[in-house]
Design a protein around this motif. Sequence first.
Motif, PDB file in Angstrom:
ATOM      1  N   GLY A 247     -74.847   8.247  48.243  1.00  0.00           N
ATOM      2  CA  GLY A 247     -74.427   8.142  49.631  1.00  0.00           C
ATOM      3  C   GLY A 247     -73.894   6.769  49.976  1.00  0.00           C
ATOM      4  O   GLY A 247     -73.719   6.432  51.148  1.00  0.00           O
ATOM      5  N   VAL A 248     -73.617   5.955  48.969  1.00  0.00           N
ATOM      6  CA  VAL A 248     -73.136   4.589  49.175  1.00  0.00           C
ATOM      7  C   VAL A 248     -71.686   4.618  49.659  1.00  0.00           C
ATOM      8  O   VAL A 248     -70.861   5.382  49.156  1.00  0.00           O
ATOM      9  N   VAL A 249     -71.372   3.763  50.640  1.00  0.00           N
ATOM     10  CA  VAL A 249     -70.016   3.639  51.171  1.00  0.00           C
ATOM     11  C   VAL A 249     -69.484   2.245  50.853  1.00  0.00           C
ATOM     12  O   VAL A 249     -70.156   1.242  51.113  1.00  0.00           O
ATOM     13  N   ALA A 250     -68.281   2.193  50.291  1.00  0.00           N
ATOM     14  CA  ALA A 250     -67.592   0.928  50.031  1.00  0.00           C
ATOM     15  C   ALA A 250     -66.400   0.849  50.972  1.00  0.00           C
ATOM     16  O   ALA A 250     -65.448   1.622  50.855  1.00  0.00           O
ATOM     17  N   GLU A 251     -66.463  -0.072  51.921  1.00  0.00           N
ATOM     18  CA  GLU A 251     -65.454  -0.186  52.971  1.00  0.00           C
ATOM     19  C   GLU A 251     -64.483  -1.319  52.649  1.00  0.00           C
ATOM     20  O   GLU A 251     -64.899  -2.467  52.458  1.00  0.00           O
ATOM     21  N   ASP A 252     -63.196  -0.986  52.581  1.00  0.00           N
ATOM     22  CA  ASP A 252     -62.144  -1.980  52.333  1.00  0.00           C
ATOM     23  C   ASP A 252     -62.424  -2.797  51.077  1.00  0.00           C
ATOM     24  O   ASP A 252     -62.253  -4.024  51.053  1.00  0.00           O
ATOM     25  N   CYS A 253     -62.862  -2.126  50.021  1.00  0.00           N
ATOM     26  CA  CYS A 253     -63.158  -2.785  48.750  1.00  0.00           C
ATOM     27  C   CYS A 253     -62.073  -2.459  47.724  1.00  0.00           C
ATOM     28  O   CYS A 253     -61.371  -1.448  47.838  1.00  0.00           O
ATOM     29  N   HIS A 254     -61.980  -3.306  46.689  1.00  0.00           N
ATOM     30  CA  HIS A 254     -60.931  -3.166  45.684  1.00  0.00           C
ATOM     31  C   HIS A 254     -61.560  -3.223  44.296  1.00  0.00           C
ATOM     32  O   HIS A 254     -62.251  -4.193  43.961  1.00  0.00           O
ATOM     33  N   PHE A 255     -61.300  -2.177  43.489  1.00  0.00           N
ATOM     34  CA  PHE A 255     -61.903  -2.056  42.167  1.00  0.00           C
ATOM     35  C   PHE A 255     -60.827  -1.728  41.133  1.00  0.00           C
ATOM     36  O   PHE A 255     -59.905  -0.951  41.407  1.00  0.00           O
ATOM     37  N   ALA A 256     -60.985  -2.317  39.938  1.00  0.00           N
ATOM     38  CA  ALA A 256     -60.086  -2.002  38.825  1.00  0.00           C
ATOM     39  C   ALA A 256     -60.910  -1.920  37.548  1.00  0.00           C
ATOM     40  O   ALA A 256     -61.735  -2.795  37.263  1.00  0.00           O
ATOM     41  N   ALA A 257     -60.675  -0.872  36.746  1.00  0.00           N
ATOM     42  CA  ALA A 257     -61.518  -0.594  35.588  1.00  0.00           C
ATOM     43  C   ALA A 257     -61.220  -1.488  34.396  1.00  0.00           C
ATOM     44  O   ALA A 257     -62.095  -1.737  33.572  1.00  0.00           O
ATOM     45  N   GLY A 258     -59.985  -1.979  34.261  1.00  0.00           N
ATOM     46  CA  GLY A 258     -59.636  -2.692  33.039  1.00  0.00           C
ATOM     47  C   GLY A 258     -59.693  -1.743  31.862  1.00  0.00           C
ATOM     48  O   GLY A 258     -59.162  -0.628  31.911  1.00  0.00           O
ATOM     49  N   SER A 259     -60.385  -2.140  30.783  1.00  0.00           N
ATOM     50  CA  SER A 259     -60.448  -1.290  29.598  1.00  0.00           C
ATOM     51  C   SER A 259     -61.554  -0.245  29.678  1.00  0.00           C
ATOM     52  O   SER A 259     -61.662   0.602  28.787  1.00  0.00           O
ATOM     53  N   TYR A 260     -62.388  -0.288  30.734  1.00  0.00           N
ATOM     54  CA  TYR A 260     -63.414   0.741  30.883  1.00  0.00           C
ATOM     55  C   TYR A 260     -62.766   2.004  31.455  1.00  0.00           C
ATOM     56  O   TYR A 260     -61.814   1.919  32.235  1.00  0.00           O
ATOM     57  N   PRO A 261     -63.262   3.190  31.115  1.00  0.00           N
ATOM     58  CA  PRO A 261     -62.579   4.422  31.553  1.00  0.00           C
ATOM     59  C   PRO A 261     -62.558   4.646  33.060  1.00  0.00           C
ATOM     60  O   PRO A 261     -61.678   5.348  33.558  1.00  0.00           O
ATOM     61  N   SER A 262     -63.525   4.084  33.812  1.00  0.00           N
ATOM     62  CA  SER A 262     -63.609   4.369  35.244  1.00  0.00           C
ATOM     63  C   SER A 262     -63.963   3.106  36.011  1.00  0.00           C
ATOM     64  O   SER A 262     -64.738   2.265  35.541  1.00  0.00           O
ATOM     65  N   ALA A 263     -63.414   3.000  37.224  1.00  0.00           N
ATOM     66  CA  ALA A 263     -63.713   1.846  38.067  1.00  0.00           C
ATOM     67  C   ALA A 263     -64.924   2.081  38.956  1.00  0.00           C
ATOM     68  O   ALA A 263     -65.629   1.141  39.311  1.00  0.00           O
ATOM     69  N   VAL A 264     -65.155   3.326  39.357  1.00  0.00           N
ATOM     70  CA  VAL A 264     -66.323   3.685  40.169  1.00  0.00           C
ATOM     71  C   VAL A 264     -66.957   4.916  39.550  1.00  0.00           C
ATOM     72  O   VAL A 264     -66.271   5.908  39.275  1.00  0.00           O
ATOM     73  N   LEU A 265     -68.283   4.861  39.346  1.00  0.00           N
ATOM     74  CA  LEU A 265     -68.992   5.960  38.709  1.00  0.00           C
ATOM     75  C   LEU A 265     -70.247   6.285  39.505  1.00  0.00           C
ATOM     76  O   LEU A 265     -70.852   5.405  40.129  1.00  0.00           O
ATOM     77  N   THR A 266     -70.644   7.558  39.460  1.00  0.00           N
ATOM     78  CA  THR A 266     -71.928   7.961  40.017  1.00  0.00           C
ATOM     79  C   THR A 266     -72.781   8.554  38.906  1.00  0.00           C
ATOM     80  O   THR A 266     -72.270   9.024  37.888  1.00  0.00           O
ATOM     81  N   HIS A 267     -74.107   8.541  39.138  1.00  0.00           N
ATOM     82  CA  HIS A 267     -75.044   8.928  38.091  1.00  0.00           C
ATOM     83  C   HIS A 267     -76.114   9.849  38.657  1.00  0.00           C
ATOM     84  O   HIS A 267     -76.603   9.642  39.772  1.00  0.00           O
ATOM     85  N   ASP A 268     -76.458  10.880  37.904  1.00  0.00           N
ATOM     86  CA  ASP A 268     -77.591  11.750  38.217  1.00  0.00           C
ATOM     87  C   ASP A 268     -77.456  12.404  39.593  1.00  0.00           C
ATOM     88  O   ASP A 268     -78.390  12.421  40.394  1.00  0.00           O
ATOM     89  N   GLY A 269     -76.269  12.941  39.881  1.00  0.00           N
ATOM     90  CA  GLY A 269     -76.059  13.689  41.116  1.00  0.00           C
ATOM     91  C   GLY A 269     -75.746  12.852  42.332  1.00  0.00           C
ATOM     92  O   GLY A 269     -75.638  13.388  43.443  1.00  0.00           O
ATOM     93  N   ALA A 270     -75.587  11.547  42.179  1.00  0.00           N
ATOM     94  CA  ALA A 270     -75.280  10.681  43.320  1.00  0.00           C
ATOM     95  C   ALA A 270     -73.824  10.858  43.745  1.00  0.00           C
ATOM     96  O   ALA A 270     -73.008  11.443  43.025  1.00  0.00           O
ATOM     97  N   ASN A 271     -73.503  10.344  44.925  1.00  0.00           N
ATOM     98  CA  ASN A 271     -72.125  10.364  45.403  1.00  0.00           C
ATOM     99  C   ASN A 271     -71.791   9.027  46.041  1.00  0.00           C
ATOM    100  O   ASN A 271     -72.676   8.269  46.451  1.00  0.00           O
ATOM    101  N   ALA A 272     -70.495   8.735  46.126  1.00  0.00           N
ATOM    102  CA  ALA A 272     -70.024   7.491  46.726  1.00  0.00           C
ATOM    103  C   ALA A 272     -68.709   7.754  47.435  1.00  0.00           C
ATOM    104  O   ALA A 272     -67.962   8.669  47.077  1.00  0.00           O
ATOM    105  N   THR A 273     -68.415   6.927  48.449  1.00  0.00           N
ATOM    106  CA  THR A 273     -67.195   7.071  49.234  1.00  0.00           C
ATOM    107  C   THR A 273     -66.491   5.728  49.331  1.00  0.00           C
ATOM    108  O   THR A 273     -67.128   4.709  49.641  1.00  0.00           O
ATOM    109  N   LEU A 274     -65.183   5.724  49.072  1.00  0.00           N
ATOM    110  CA  LEU A 274     -64.363   4.540  49.296  1.00  0.00           C
ATOM    111  C   LEU A 274     -63.645   4.723  50.625  1.00  0.00           C
ATOM    112  O   LEU A 274     -62.812   5.620  50.779  1.00  0.00           O
TER     113      LEU A 274
END
Length: 593
Positions: A247-274
Amino acid sequence: MAREPSVSDGDRDVGSETRPAEQTTQTTGLLGRRSYMKLAGATTAAAAMFATGSSADEDDYEVIEASGQTINVDNETFENKLIDVSNGNAITVSVGDDATIRNVGVSGLYQGDGFIFSIGGGGEVEFDNVYLGDGANKTGGDHAHGPGAVFYHRNASADVTFRRMNVQGYPNNGFYCSNSANGGAITWIDCYGKNNGVSTFRAASGEDSLHNCVAYNDDTDYSTDYGSWGGYTEDSGRPLWVHSPGGVVAEDCHFAAGSYPSAVLTHDGANATLDGGAISGGTSGAVDTSSAGSDPDLSVPDGVPTSPEEAVSGNEHGGSGSGDDEAVGNGDDEELPNALVFDGNETTNATRYEFEVAGDVEPSSGEDADIDGSLVHGVVADWSEPFRFDGDLEQLTLDGPATVSLDGDEIDPDDYGEEYPHTLEVEGEGEPTSFEVTVDGSIDLESSAAEDDETTTVSGSTVQSSVTDDTVTVEFSGALTDVTIIDGDATVRLDDDVIDSDDYGDHKLLPHALVIDGTEDDDPSEYTFTASGAVVESTYQDATIDDDDVIEAQSVTGDVDGHLDAYWFDGDIEDFTLVGNATVDIQYNVREQ
């Protein structure tokens, strides 16, 4: 590639991150409803001198050389410290209850074991203007992921705010804070991180949030000068990793994965909102990016220190980006000197408050108090509401069980101004006129002229009366929320100024009545309901208006204990729950609209 967590969420101790026994006392956070804030009236004692090395001038900063020591910060402020780790030794700053870490820079590649900052307390904890951007490597310990920057313990219960922090190049997590799932809340504001091995921002609670933050991976090598590690490039960490419950919210944030496959990930049924901002490199899990762009700005947010020296000098204008402080309050603004906190004392009973100051006033949190110039009024229940102001506290009224403190000391509202500071006058114009007045506060039943008028009914915070060529006067505290002229004409004055009754409240006569009758039952009954239209409390059928009943928009929560509650409403009753044996009567079209 996928990585295992550096320590389990069961809070396995790593190296020297174990919190000393004398700091295991926890306190409950004061401000339970707040998303993020600076605690009003927090104690700010100067930190003790811990250095084993040299110290700068008293008005400058202190240099602390790492020597394997643990520094305990509990109910105090640790500020203007340059922590020198260039000698390869470890250091741990153990953060306890209601602690502040401010203007601190870690200088040199960190080669110690465990995390530098370890949070294990409760209350309000704040980090502001902290630099940990020189990186780390694994030469100081045998754990697979090496050292990290900040760790939040499983048994912690703090509301933590990280503001203007720079964390780079830690093989372990930059901010390991997913233990917020077990208590507390984490807020990041204007923070910058990159190349942190497991993750930069690691969160879990639905109360956790990020605002104007940046995290990404590139090919920066932080440990070239240390051949025993050699060629280390940590370019495959998770910029944002959200654990259950999410249920985490990231407001006006900027993410880049680089060589990792994903820039934002959730685990064990969690959710997130940009919410706004931008992301590149994809996502994994339940991540809502519908309102985010695809071209992230990876520059350092304004105010974030870019060197240890910049942090310890208290420079609030570092960074190179275009951070937006408006949504969360500008950390660069000079803070108003006085702190006023209304504490609901963890009770479900509502307390109405009003105060007036001689200067400026602003809320320290994002709550919904009404501020009109220097006059403030609001409601507090099982949370606290803090304000900061300058000038004198000229007027203060409190109606309910809450307490109020000024600059950390509890005060008596009776010592500040009049108990009922406002006067409402309804003057007749020669023809019979009926009216109803409601205040969000208390009415003076003893001194009010309305009490002497047999045509006047005063119930709780509502007055119903009629005038012809006379005047009804009511003294009250709080805010005037509704003036309804039912029939006829009258002149209405508030504190000697003529007002338009149409400017106050919903003046449509609501047609339907809902009555909850507890007069025939010896036990109390509790109820909640929601109407599809407007709803107001009423004295219909001699009902009692109870200040503990709470109306929020079209939803109502209340109780009856040997008395009767009534409400006018429009539309339909969409939901109703009753716990107890009170009788409930819905009467449609009781009065004309």
